[in-house]
Design a protein around this motif. Sequence first.
Motif, mmCIF file in Angstrom:
data_model
loop_
_atom_site.group_PDB
_atom_site.id
_atom_site.type_symbol
_atom_site.label_atom_id
_atom_site.label_comp_id
_atom_site.label_asym_id
_atom_site.label_seq_id
_atom_site.Cartn_x
_atom_site.Cartn_y
_atom_site.Cartn_z
ATOM 1 N N ASP A 112 0.830 -1.210 0.000
ATOM 2 C CA ASP A 112 0.000 0.000 0.000
ATOM 3 C C ASP A 112 0.864 1.260 0.000
ATOM 4 O OD1 ASP A 112 0.913 0.306 2.621
ATOM 5 O OD2 ASP A 112 -1.067 0.119 3.543
ATOM 6 N N ARG A 113 2.155 1.058 -0.279
ATOM 7 C CA ARG A 113 3.119 2.169 -0.365
ATOM 8 C C ARG A 113 4.326 1.695 -1.166
ATOM 9 N NH1 ARG A 113 3.704 2.536 5.840
ATOM 10 N NH2 ARG A 113 1.622 1.762 5.566
ATOM 11 N N VAL A 114 5.216 2.587 -1.493
ATOM 12 C CA VAL A 114 6.458 2.232 -2.185
ATOM 13 C C VAL A 114 7.370 1.520 -1.180
ATOM 14 C CG1 VAL A 114 8.497 3.171 -3.334
ATOM 15 C CG2 VAL A 114 6.243 4.182 -3.778
ATOM 16 N N LEU A 115 7.890 0.349 -1.560
ATOM 17 C CA LEU A 115 8.784 -0.438 -0.704
ATOM 18 C C LEU A 115 9.959 -0.958 -1.512
ATOM 19 C CD1 LEU A 115 6.182 -2.601 1.256
ATOM 20 C CD2 LEU A 115 7.553 -0.733 2.183
ATOM 21 N N ASP A 116 11.092 -1.130 -0.845
ATOM 22 C CA ASP A 116 12.279 -1.697 -1.500
ATOM 23 C C ASP A 116 12.345 -3.195 -1.267
ATOM 24 O OD1 ASP A 116 13.278 0.691 -2.540
ATOM 25 O OD2 ASP A 116 14.364 1.160 -0.695
ATOM 26 N N LEU A 117 12.443 -3.959 -2.359
ATOM 27 C CA LEU A 117 12.719 -5.388 -2.323
ATOM 28 C C LEU A 117 14.237 -5.523 -2.273
ATOM 29 C CD1 LEU A 117 11.484 -8.282 -2.606
ATOM 30 C CD2 LEU A 117 11.950 -8.048 -5.061
ATOM 31 N N ARG A 118 14.756 -6.291 -1.306
ATOM 32 C CA ARG A 118 16.197 -6.329 -1.061
ATOM 33 C C ARG A 118 16.781 -7.727 -1.216
ATOM 34 N NH1 ARG A 118 17.996 -1.630 1.127
ATOM 35 N NH2 ARG A 118 16.407 -0.176 1.778
ATOM 36 N N TRP A 119 18.106 -7.800 -1.380
ATOM 37 C CA TRP A 119 18.825 -9.075 -1.485
ATOM 38 C C TRP A 119 18.971 -9.754 -0.127
ATOM 39 C CZ3 TRP A 119 18.860 -11.555 -5.700
ATOM 40 C CH2 TRP A 119 18.969 -10.922 -6.920
ATOM 41 N N GLY A 120 18.842 -9.020 0.951
ATOM 42 C CA GLY A 120 18.913 -9.585 2.299
ATOM 43 C C GLY A 120 17.820 -8.982 3.161
ATOM 44 N N ALA A 121 17.516 -9.642 4.267
ATOM 45 C CA ALA A 121 16.453 -9.183 5.164
ATOM 46 C C ALA A 121 17.013 -8.204 6.198
ATOM 47 C CB ALA A 121 15.788 -10.374 5.832
ATOM 48 N N LEU A 122 17.658 -7.163 5.686
ATOM 49 C CA LEU A 122 18.210 -6.089 6.506
ATOM 50 C C LEU A 122 17.923 -4.760 5.821
ATOM 51 C CD1 LEU A 122 21.774 -7.533 7.203
ATOM 52 C CD2 LEU A 122 19.946 -7.253 8.890
ATOM 53 N N THR A 133 19.788 -2.408 5.439
ATOM 54 C CA THR A 133 21.007 -1.960 4.755
ATOM 55 C C THR A 133 21.393 -2.843 3.563
ATOM 56 O OG1 THR A 133 22.310 -3.227 6.338
ATOM 57 C CG2 THR A 133 21.940 -0.901 6.847
ATOM 58 N N SER A 134 20.636 -3.907 3.304
ATOM 59 C CA SER A 134 20.947 -4.793 2.169
ATOM 60 C C SER A 134 20.697 -4.089 0.845
ATOM 61 C CB SER A 134 20.095 -6.064 2.235
ATOM 62 O OG SER A 134 20.451 -6.842 3.339
ATOM 63 N N SER A 135 21.398 -4.529 -0.179
ATOM 64 C CA SER A 135 21.248 -3.935 -1.516
ATOM 65 C C SER A 135 19.823 -4.104 -2.034
ATOM 66 C CB SER A 135 22.205 -4.599 -2.498
ATOM 67 O OG SER A 135 23.534 -4.384 -2.108
ATOM 68 N N VAL A 136 19.362 -3.084 -2.743
ATOM 69 C CA VAL A 136 18.008 -3.072 -3.294
ATOM 70 C C VAL A 136 17.985 -3.801 -4.636
ATOM 71 C CG1 VAL A 136 16.165 -1.561 -4.154
ATOM 72 C CG2 VAL A 136 17.439 -0.926 -2.094
ATOM 73 N N ILE A 137 17.036 -4.738 -4.774
ATOM 74 C CA ILE A 137 16.791 -5.410 -6.054
ATOM 75 C C ILE A 137 15.932 -4.507 -6.924
ATOM 76 C CG2 ILE A 137 15.652 -7.358 -7.190
ATOM 77 C CD1 ILE A 137 16.210 -8.987 -4.617
ATOM 78 N N ARG A 155 9.891 -13.464 2.536
ATOM 79 C CA ARG A 155 10.909 -14.032 1.644
ATOM 80 C C ARG A 155 10.234 -14.410 0.325
ATOM 81 N NH1 ARG A 155 13.930 -19.480 3.301
ATOM 82 N NH2 ARG A 155 11.989 -20.367 2.542
ATOM 83 N N GLN A 156 10.721 -13.821 -0.753
ATOM 84 C CA GLN A 156 10.169 -14.049 -2.087
ATOM 85 C C GLN A 156 11.102 -14.948 -2.899
ATOM 86 O OE1 GLN A 156 10.974 -11.294 -5.145
ATOM 87 N NE2 GLN A 156 8.920 -11.379 -6.001
ATOM 88 N N GLN A 179 17.421 -17.696 -6.141
ATOM 89 C CA GLN A 179 17.744 -16.770 -5.053
ATOM 90 C C GLN A 179 16.449 -16.339 -4.376
ATOM 91 O OE1 GLN A 179 20.917 -15.311 -4.426
ATOM 92 N NE2 GLN A 179 22.057 -16.201 -6.108
ATOM 93 N N TYR A 180 16.576 -15.470 -3.382
ATOM 94 C CA TYR A 180 15.418 -14.906 -2.701
ATOM 95 C C TYR A 180 15.514 -13.394 -2.675
ATOM 96 C CZ TYR A 180 14.470 -19.570 -0.893
ATOM 97 O OH TYR A 180 14.191 -20.902 -0.790
ATOM 98 N N GLY A 181 14.347 -12.749 -2.660
ATOM 99 C CA GLY A 181 14.240 -11.329 -2.383
ATOM 100 C C GLY A 181 13.549 -11.189 -1.032
ATOM 101 N N TYR A 182 13.791 -10.075 -0.355
ATOM 102 C CA TYR A 182 13.229 -9.861 0.982
ATOM 103 C C TYR A 182 12.544 -8.512 1.034
ATOM 104 C CZ TYR A 182 16.169 -13.818 2.009
ATOM 105 O OH TYR A 182 16.737 -15.063 1.995
#
Length: 84
Positions: free
Chosen positions: A15-25, A27-31, A55-56, A62-65
Motif C-alpha cells: 500500500d506504499r512504495v517499498l524496497d525489495l532487497r537481497w537480504g532481510a536487513l 542496509t541490504s542492496s536493493v533489487i 521471503r520471495q 535466489q530470494y528477495g526480501y
Amino acid sequence: MGDEWHREKGRFITDRVLDLRWGALPTSSVIATLPMCSVIDYDAWSRHNGYVWLRQPRADGQYGYLPCRNADSNEAFGKFEPLS
C-alpha cells in the motif's frame, strides 16, 4: 544470522512504495523499488531488525526480501491474501 524463519505461502499487496532487497536487513542492496499495489508471492516470514520480513522466491533460485510490517507498532505496509 540467527533469524527465525516461518514457512507460510501467501500473497502480499503493497500500500506504499517499498524496497525489495537481497537480504532481510534495511542496509541490504536493493533489487527493485516496488510501486504501490505491487503483488509479491512469498514462502516464509521473519520478525527481526525492526520489521516483519517476507521471503520471495526468485526465478534464479535466489530470494528477495521485503519488509511488510513494522515489528514494534505491528503496522502493515499492505494487505495479505492467501494463495489460491
